[in-house]
Design a protein around this motif. Structure first.
Motif, PDB file in Angstrom:
ATOM      1  N   GLN A  38      -2.428 -74.749  64.793  1.00 23.78           N
ATOM      2  CA  GLN A  38      -1.413 -75.486  65.205  1.00 23.78           C
ATOM      3  C   GLN A  38      -0.415 -75.810  65.067  1.00 23.78           C
ATOM      4  O   GLN A  38      -0.271 -75.470  63.862  1.00 23.78           O
ATOM      5  CB  GLN A  38      -2.475 -77.127  65.238  1.00 23.78           C
ATOM      6  N   GLN A  42       1.610 -80.778  68.307  1.00 26.85           N
ATOM      7  CA  GLN A  42       1.162 -79.258  69.020  1.00 26.85           C
ATOM      8  C   GLN A  42      -0.338 -79.803  69.053  1.00 26.85           C
ATOM      9  O   GLN A  42      -0.631 -79.906  68.197  1.00 26.85           O
ATOM     10  CB  GLN A  42       1.513 -77.639  69.338  1.00 26.85           C
ATOM     11  N   GLY A  43      -0.636 -79.412  70.031  1.00 27.83           N
ATOM     12  CA  GLY A  43      -2.387 -79.172  70.174  1.00 27.83           C
ATOM     13  C   GLY A  43      -2.998 -77.351  69.696  1.00 27.83           C
ATOM     14  O   GLY A  43      -2.275 -76.813  68.753  1.00 27.83           O
ATOM     15  N   LEU A  44      -4.154 -77.591  69.315  1.00 23.32           N
ATOM     16  CA  LEU A  44      -4.634 -75.920  68.951  1.00 23.32           C
ATOM     17  C   LEU A  44      -5.130 -75.284  70.315  1.00 23.32           C
ATOM     18  O   LEU A  44      -4.535 -75.701  71.470  1.00 23.32           O
ATOM     19  CB  LEU A  44      -6.219 -76.539  68.054  1.00 23.32           C
ATOM     20  N   GLU A  88      -1.053 -75.036  61.047  1.00 25.79           N
ATOM     21  CA  GLU A  88      -2.062 -75.071  60.705  1.00 25.79           C
ATOM     22  C   GLU A  88      -3.138 -74.062  61.112  1.00 25.79           C
ATOM     23  O   GLU A  88      -3.186 -74.084  62.447  1.00 25.79           O
ATOM     24  CB  GLU A  88      -2.788 -76.240  60.515  1.00 25.79           C
TER      25      GLU A  88
END
Lengths: 114, 111
Positions: A38, A42-44, A88
């Protein structure tokens, strides 16, 4: 029940250094394992996945992970960190042998120093 | 394919107001998931559907939260009434098989 443990909520490496993010899982059935990344705001997105084929899995951006059943581990590595790897990272395991839910770890934030 | 689509991308509302978050999954996917992400709690699964049917809603924090999936191409997550502690990023994801595809998220701020 399945569970995932990611060791280290924060990892910091220098640019060009080895990246090692640790993930251990527990599962009563042969697991499907995933690493997601991530980036800020933003999204994963999927980095790589293990689905009972080759134990060494190669993903995007030079990352790879090795499934070790004896150690119940699925650690993520990259030989040389780049500044753009700062993000992350989440390890996840499928819940049960069928389709459905994923169990996510708490995430590891990777910082890359110039 | 456009991927998972979420709207709105940002929502700012006042405490007590109703909030509706929307999600369009990837065509052909039979699972849909709603997650919430905060600094304190990390990524939490709220509810998920299979073929439009809710399978597990044990992660829904309170009765103020509800989710629906009236058809295979649309889902909503509603909070009524909203509270400041609901402030978070809400993600929708869909899957066919084990791999989940995430939307960009809705950043909700409740004042």
């Amino acid at each position: 029940a399945q569970s995932v443990t990611q060791l280290g909520s924060h990892v910091s490496v220098s640019e060009g250094a080895l990246v090692l993010l640790r993930c251990n899982y527990s599962s009563s059935v042969p697991p499907y394992l995933f690493w997601y990344v991530q980036y800020p705001n933003q999204g994963l997105q999927l980095l790589l996945k293990y689905t009972s084929a080759a134990t060494l899995v190669k993903g995007i951006n030079g990352f790879e992970a090795e499934f070790k059943k004896s150690e119940t581990s699925f650690h993520l590595t990259k030989p040389s960190a780049h500044m753009s790897d700062a993000a992350e990272y989440f390890c996840a395991v499928s819940q049960g042998g069928s389709q459905g839910n994923l169990i996510f770890g708490k995430g590891t934030k990777l910082s890359v120093k110039p | 394919d456009a991927g998972v689509i979420q709207s709105p991308r940002h929502e700012v509302t006042e405490m007590g107001q109703e909030v509706t978050l929307r999600c369009k999954p990837i065509s052909g996917h039979d699972y849909l998931f709603w997650y919430r992400q905060t600094m304190m709690r990390g990524l939490e699964l709220l509810i998920y559907f299979n073929n439009n049917v809710p399978i597990d809603d044990s992660g829904m924090p309170e009765d103020r939260f509800s989710a629906k999936m009236p058809n295979a191409s649309f889902s909503t997550l509603k909070i009524q009434p909203s509270e400041p502690r609901d402030s978070a990023v809400y993600f929708c994801a869909s899957s066919y098989g084990h791999e989940q595809f995430f939307g960009p998220g809705t950043r909700l701020t409740v004042l």
